[in-house]
Scaffold this active site. Structure first.
Site, PDB file in Angstrom:
ATOM      1  N   ARG A   1       0.815  -1.205   0.000  1.00 27.63           N
ATOM      2  CA  ARG A   1       0.000   0.000   0.000  1.00 27.63           C
ATOM      3  C   ARG A   1       0.855   1.265   0.000  1.00 27.63           C
ATOM      4  O   ARG A   1       0.545   2.227  -0.659  1.00 27.63           O
ATOM      5  CB  ARG A   1      -0.918   0.003   1.208  1.00 27.63           C
ATOM      6  CG  ARG A   1      -1.734   1.277   1.291  1.00 27.63           C
ATOM      7  CD  ARG A   1      -2.098   1.597   2.714  1.00 27.63           C
ATOM      8  NE  ARG A   1      -3.167   0.752   3.199  1.00 27.63           N
ATOM      9  CZ  ARG A   1      -3.399   0.572   4.499  1.00 27.63           C
ATOM     10  NH1 ARG A   1      -2.622   1.135   5.396  1.00 27.63           N
ATOM     11  NH2 ARG A   1      -4.390  -0.184   4.881  1.00 27.63           N
ATOM     12  N   TYR A   2       1.918   1.246   0.776  1.00 27.20           N
ATOM     13  CA  TYR A   2       2.815   2.399   0.853  1.00 27.20           C
ATOM     14  C   TYR A   2       4.042   2.086  -0.006  1.00 27.20           C
ATOM     15  O   TYR A   2       4.495   0.941  -0.039  1.00 27.20           O
ATOM     16  CB  TYR A   2       3.246   2.629   2.304  1.00 27.20           C
ATOM     17  CG  TYR A   2       2.106   2.887   3.247  1.00 27.20           C
ATOM     18  CD1 TYR A   2       1.446   4.113   3.242  1.00 27.20           C
ATOM     19  CD2 TYR A   2       1.686   1.916   4.151  1.00 27.20           C
ATOM     20  CE1 TYR A   2       0.398   4.351   4.120  1.00 27.20           C
ATOM     21  CE2 TYR A   2       0.639   2.157   5.032  1.00 27.20           C
ATOM     22  CZ  TYR A   2       0.002   3.381   5.010  1.00 27.20           C
ATOM     23  OH  TYR A   2      -1.037   3.614   5.884  1.00 27.20           O
TER      24      TYR A   2
ATOM     25  N   ARG B   1       7.198   0.158   1.726  1.00 27.86           N
ATOM     26  CA  ARG B   1       7.093  -0.987   2.639  1.00 27.86           C
ATOM     27  C   ARG B   1       5.957  -1.927   2.245  1.00 27.86           C
ATOM     28  O   ARG B   1       4.945  -1.491   1.705  1.00 27.86           O
ATOM     29  CB  ARG B   1       6.943  -0.533   4.082  1.00 27.86           C
ATOM     30  CG  ARG B   1       5.872   0.501   4.349  1.00 27.86           C
ATOM     31  CD  ARG B   1       6.335   1.336   5.555  1.00 27.86           C
ATOM     32  NE  ARG B   1       5.313   2.189   6.125  1.00 27.86           N
ATOM     33  CZ  ARG B   1       4.991   3.391   5.654  1.00 27.86           C
ATOM     34  NH1 ARG B   1       5.561   3.840   4.555  1.00 27.86           N
ATOM     35  NH2 ARG B   1       4.084   4.128   6.254  1.00 27.86           N
TER      36      ARG B   1
ATOM     37  N   CYS C   1      -2.425 -18.693  13.616  1.00 25.26           N
ATOM     38  CA  CYS C   1      -2.130 -17.909  14.813  1.00 25.26           C
ATOM     39  C   CYS C   1      -2.222 -18.847  16.012  1.00 25.26           C
ATOM     40  O   CYS C   1      -2.793 -19.925  15.928  1.00 25.26           O
ATOM     41  CB  CYS C   1      -3.144 -16.788  14.985  1.00 25.26           C
ATOM     42  SG  CYS C   1      -3.189 -15.679  13.567  1.00 25.26           S
TER      43      CYS C   1
ATOM     44  N   CYS D   1      -8.089 -14.284  17.290  1.00 22.41           N
ATOM     45  CA  CYS D   1      -8.739 -13.162  17.960  1.00 22.41           C
ATOM     46  C   CYS D   1     -10.070 -12.903  17.272  1.00 22.41           C
ATOM     47  O   CYS D   1     -10.133 -12.830  16.044  1.00 22.41           O
ATOM     48  CB  CYS D   1      -7.858 -11.921  17.856  1.00 22.41           C
ATOM     49  SG  CYS D   1      -6.159 -12.249  18.328  1.00 22.41           S
TER      50      CYS D   1
ATOM     51  N   CYS E   1     -10.305  -9.890  14.763  1.00 23.60           N
ATOM     52  CA  CYS E   1      -9.248  -9.764  13.748  1.00 23.60           C
ATOM     53  C   CYS E   1      -9.762  -9.179  12.423  1.00 23.60           C
ATOM     54  O   CYS E   1     -10.783  -9.624  11.893  1.00 23.60           O
ATOM     55  CB  CYS E   1      -8.661 -11.141  13.479  1.00 23.60           C
ATOM     56  SG  CYS E   1      -7.351 -11.118  12.246  1.00 23.60           S
TER      57      CYS E   1
ATOM     58  N   ARG F   1      -8.413  -9.652   9.599  1.00 23.83           N
ATOM     59  CA  ARG F   1      -8.283 -10.664   8.546  1.00 23.83           C
ATOM     60  C   ARG F   1      -9.030 -11.939   8.896  1.00 23.83           C
ATOM     61  O   ARG F   1      -8.660 -13.028   8.461  1.00 23.83           O
ATOM     62  CB  ARG F   1      -6.805 -10.972   8.291  1.00 23.83           C
ATOM     63  CG  ARG F   1      -6.077  -9.815   7.679  1.00 23.83           C
ATOM     64  CD  ARG F   1      -4.693 -10.154   7.118  1.00 23.83           C
ATOM     65  NE  ARG F   1      -4.016  -8.886   6.929  1.00 23.83           N
ATOM     66  CZ  ARG F   1      -2.967  -8.479   7.631  1.00 23.83           C
ATOM     67  NH1 ARG F   1      -2.405  -9.276   8.504  1.00 23.83           N
ATOM     68  NH2 ARG F   1      -2.464  -7.272   7.429  1.00 23.83           N
TER      69      ARG F   1
ATOM     70  N   ASP G   1     -11.395  -1.775  12.670  1.00 23.41           N
ATOM     71  CA  ASP G   1     -11.697  -1.741  11.242  1.00 23.41           C
ATOM     72  C   ASP G   1     -13.143  -2.189  11.016  1.00 23.41           C
ATOM     73  O   ASP G   1     -13.733  -2.859  11.860  1.00 23.41           O
ATOM     74  CB  ASP G   1     -10.760  -2.687  10.486  1.00 23.41           C
ATOM     75  CG  ASP G   1      -9.332  -2.176  10.472  1.00 23.41           C
ATOM     76  OD1 ASP G   1      -9.140  -0.949  10.380  1.00 23.41           O
ATOM     77  OD2 ASP G   1      -8.411  -3.014  10.555  1.00 23.41           O
TER      78      ASP G   1
ATOM     79  N   ASP H   1      -7.676   3.047  10.169  1.00 21.24           N
ATOM     80  CA  ASP H   1      -7.212   2.607   8.865  1.00 21.24           C
ATOM     81  C   ASP H   1      -8.366   2.848   7.905  1.00 21.24           C
ATOM     82  O   ASP H   1      -9.449   2.280   8.090  1.00 21.24           O
ATOM     83  CB  ASP H   1      -6.813   1.127   8.912  1.00 21.24           C
ATOM     84  CG  ASP H   1      -5.575   0.866   8.090  1.00 21.24           C
ATOM     85  OD1 ASP H   1      -5.295   1.668   7.172  1.00 21.24           O
ATOM     86  OD2 ASP H   1      -4.902  -0.150   8.343  1.00 21.24           O
TER      87      ASP H   1
ATOM     88  N   LYS I   1      -3.522   4.781   6.931  1.00 26.26           N
ATOM     89  CA  LYS I   1      -3.861   5.080   8.323  1.00 26.26           C
ATOM     90  C   LYS I   1      -4.014   6.582   8.524  1.00 26.26           C
ATOM     91  O   LYS I   1      -3.181   7.359   8.080  1.00 26.26           O
ATOM     92  CB  LYS I   1      -2.765   4.559   9.244  1.00 26.26           C
ATOM     93  CG  LYS I   1      -2.629   3.048   9.241  1.00 26.26           C
ATOM     94  CD  LYS I   1      -1.552   2.596  10.219  1.00 26.26           C
ATOM     95  CE  LYS I   1      -1.363   1.093  10.196  1.00 26.26           C
ATOM     96  NZ  LYS I   1      -0.805   0.585   8.922  1.00 26.26           N
TER      97      LYS I   1
HETATM   98  C1  LIG Z   1       0.092  -0.363   8.793  1.00 28.22           C
HETATM   99  C2  LIG Z   1       0.629  -0.825   7.530  1.00 28.22           C
HETATM  100  C3  LIG Z   1       1.987  -0.708   7.239  1.00 28.22           C
HETATM  101  C4  LIG Z   1       2.995  -0.180   8.227  1.00 28.22           C
HETATM  102  O1  LIG Z   1       2.725   1.138   8.542  1.00 28.22           O
HETATM  103  P1  LIG Z   1       3.671   1.950   9.518  1.00 28.22           P
HETATM  104  O2  LIG Z   1       2.890   3.198   9.767  1.00 28.22           O
HETATM  105  O3  LIG Z   1       4.947   2.175   8.785  1.00 28.22           O
HETATM  106  O4  LIG Z   1       3.892   1.131  10.736  1.00 28.22           O
HETATM  107  C5  LIG Z   1       2.429  -1.135   6.005  1.00 28.22           C
HETATM  108  N1  LIG Z   1       1.579  -1.637   5.085  1.00 28.22           N
HETATM  109  C6  LIG Z   1       0.261  -1.749   5.339  1.00 28.22           C
HETATM  110  C7  LIG Z   1      -0.619  -2.306   4.285  1.00 28.22           C
HETATM  111  C8  LIG Z   1      -0.259  -1.349   6.566  1.00 28.22           C
HETATM  112  O5  LIG Z   1      -1.561  -1.495   6.809  1.00 28.22           O
HETATM  113  S1  SF4 Z   2      -5.221 -10.216  15.303  1.00 29.08           S
HETATM  114 FE1  SF4 Z   2      -5.623 -11.729  13.669  1.00 29.08          FE
HETATM  115  S2  SF4 Z   2      -3.619 -12.091  12.718  1.00 29.08           S
HETATM  116 FE2  SF4 Z   2      -3.241 -11.112  14.721  1.00 29.08          FE
HETATM  117  S3  SF4 Z   2      -2.938 -12.826  16.141  1.00 29.08           S
HETATM  118 FE3  SF4 Z   2      -5.098 -12.255  16.249  1.00 29.08          FE
HETATM  119  S4  SF4 Z   2      -6.102 -13.620  14.763  1.00 29.08           S
HETATM  120 FE4  SF4 Z   2      -3.917 -13.652  14.305  1.00 29.08          FE
END
Ligand SMILES: *Cc1c(COP(=O)(O)O)cnc(C)c1O
Ligand code: SF4
Length: 347
Positions: A90-91, A94, A103, A107, A110, A112, A271, A308, A315
Site C-alpha cells: 500500500r505504501y 514498505r 495464529c 482473535c 481480527c 483478517r 476496522d 485505517d 492510516k
Molecule cells: C500499517 C501498515 C503498514 C505499516 O505502517 P507503519 O505506519 O509504517 O507502521 C504497512 N503496510 C500496510 C498495508 C499497513 O496497513
Molecule cells: S489479530 Fe488476527 S492475525 Fe493477529 S494474532 Fe489475532 S487472529 Fe492472528
C-alpha cells in the site's frame, strides 16, 4: 516436538470444551466456528478468570459474529492492494508479507478473520517464492513487515530461511515482525529463537497486548528475551468495546508495557470488518483515552490513535483538538483544558 508446538496442538478448538470448563452453554457457537475458526492456547485459556471478562471476549466466539452486517469482509482492500498473493503493498517503501496463515489464538476482532486459519490464506512455498521475487525486483521496498496470521508460528528454520532471503536483497533496509505470540503463546519466544533473530538486524518487533491482565510473568519474560536480543519492541493495541475501552485500563496497559521495554506504537480504531461489529466503539472513546494519557503518563507511553481508512487509503492519525486557531497569535488548548495564546511569527 518443541514445547511451544505441543502447547499449540493442545489448544482448544471446539466450543464444547469451554462448556465443560466454565459451565456455560456454547451450543450456538458451533455455527460460528464453522465460519471463523477458534483456537485458544492452554496458556491464554488460563488467563480467563470468568466468562465474559476481557480475555474471554477476545478469544471466545460470539454468536454476534454471524449477524448480518453492512461491513465488508476486506475493508482495507488488501486483496486489491496485493500485487502477488501474500503481499500487501500500500505504501511505496514498505510491504506486508503474510508469511503464515495460522495464529496461536484466533482473535475474534481480527481484521483478517475472513481468512486467518483457513485454507484460502494460501501460504505455500510457491506463493512465498513469488512474494520474495516481487520484493527482490521492486527497488522502492525498504521495509518488509512479516505478518499473517502469525509469522512466529513458522518453525525456527523456516523463519530463518525467510529472513536470510530478505537480508540478501540489497534494497531491503529493515525487517519488522508483527506477532501476537508474546501475548498468547509466550513459550514460543525461546532463547534459541532469539539468538537466531539477533543475526538479522536491523529487526524490529511489534507485538499486540490489549489488556493489562495479559502482562503476565511469562509474557514479560518473552519480551525481556526479545529486548535483550536487541529488537526494539513496539505494541499495537486494538480499541475494543468491553475489553479496553476505558482510560483507566489503557493507563495500566501502557505503563505496564513501558516497564517491560515495549513502546506503545498504535492504538487502532476497529476496522469495519464483517463479524466484528460488536467490538466497535465510537471515535470519541479513543480520543478520550488519548487525552487521558497525554500528560498523566510518560510521553513514551502514548500511542498514535489511528483509523485505517476503508478502501485501503492508509492510516489516519487522530488527535484530541489541541490547536484551536492559527494566525499571528495561535490559540492552543493545553492537555488539562486551559486555552493559551502562543506567538506565531518568524521575527
Ligand atoms: C500499517 C501498515 C503498514 C505499516 O505502517 P507503519 O505506519 O509504517 O507502521 C504497512 N503496510 C500496510 C498495508 C499497513 O496497513
Ligand atoms: S489479530 Fe488476527 S492475525 Fe493477529 S494474532 Fe489475532 S487472529 Fe492472528
Amino acid at each position: 516436538m518443541s514445547n511451544w508446538q505441543k502447547q499449540w496442538i493442545d489448544s482448544v478448538t471446539a466450543p464444547v470444551v469451554l462448556a465443560e470448563r466454565f459451565g456455560v452453554d456454547t451450543r450456538a457457537l458451533d455455527d460460528v466456528v464453522q465460519r471463523y475458526p477458534m483456537r485458544i492456547t492452554p496458556y491464554y485459556l488460563d488467563l480467563i478468570e470468568q466468562p465474559g471478562d476481557a480475555i474471554w471476549r477476545q478469544c471466545v466466539p460470539d454468536a454476534r459474529e454471524l449477524l448480518p452486517c453492512a461491513e465488508d469482509c476486506d475493508p482495507l482492500h488488501e486483496e486489491r492492494l496485493s500485487p502477488v498473493p501474500l503481499l500487501v503493498h500500500r505504501y511505496p517503501d514498505r510491504v506486508l508479507l503474510l508469511a503464515s496463515g495460522q495464529c496461536a489464538v484466533y482473535c475474534r476482532f481480527c481484521t483478517r478473520k475472513r481468512k486467518v486459519g483457513c485454507p484460502i490464506m494460501g501460504v505455500t512455498d510457491e506463493a512465498l517464492e513469488a512474494a520474495l521475487d516481487y520484493i527482490a525486483r521492486t527497488v522502492q521496498i525498504r521495509d518488509v513487515i512479516l505478518s499473517g496470521g502469525d509469522p512466529l508460528l513458522l518453525e525456527d528454520d523456516r523463519l530463518e530461511k525467510l529472513l536470510h532471503r530478505l537480508r540478501a536483497v540489497p534494497h531491503v533496509e529493515m525487517i519488522r515482525i508483527g506477532s501476537r505470540v508474546p501475548v498468547t503463546l509466550p513459550e514460543r519466544i525461546t532463547e534459541g529463537l532469539c539468538s537466531m533473530l539477533r543475526r538479522y538486524h536491523p529487526l524490529y518487533f511489534n507485538t499486540h497486548f490489549n489488556h493489562p491482565s495479559e502482562l503476565t510473568p511469562q509474557a514479560m519474560e518473552a519480551c525481556r528475551r526479545l529486548a535483550d536480543a536487541g529488537l526494539p519492541l513496539g505494541n499495537q493495541t486494538v480499541l475494543l468495546r468491553g475489553v479496553n475501552d476505558s482510560p483507566a485500563i489503557m493507563q495500566r496497559l501502557v505503563r505496564g508495557l513501558l516497564k517491560i521495554r515495549v513502546r506503545p506504537y498504535y492504538l487502532h480504531h476497529m476496522d469495519l470488518a464483517a463479524g466484528t461489529g460488536h467490538f466497535r466503539t465510537r471515535i470519541e472513546t479513543g480520543l478520550d483515552i488519548v487525552a487521558a494519557l497525554r500528560g498523566p503518563v510518560s510521553g513514551l507511553a502514548v500511542p498514535h490513535y489511528v483509523i485505517d481508512s476503508p478502501g485501503g487509503k492508509g492510516k489516519i492519525p487522530l488527535l484530541p483538538e489541541y490547536l484551536v486557531r492559527l494566525g499571528d497569535t495561535a490559540l492552543l488548548r493545553t492537555p488539562s483544558g486551559e486555552t493559551i495564546t502562543f506567538p506565531n511569527s518568524e521575527m
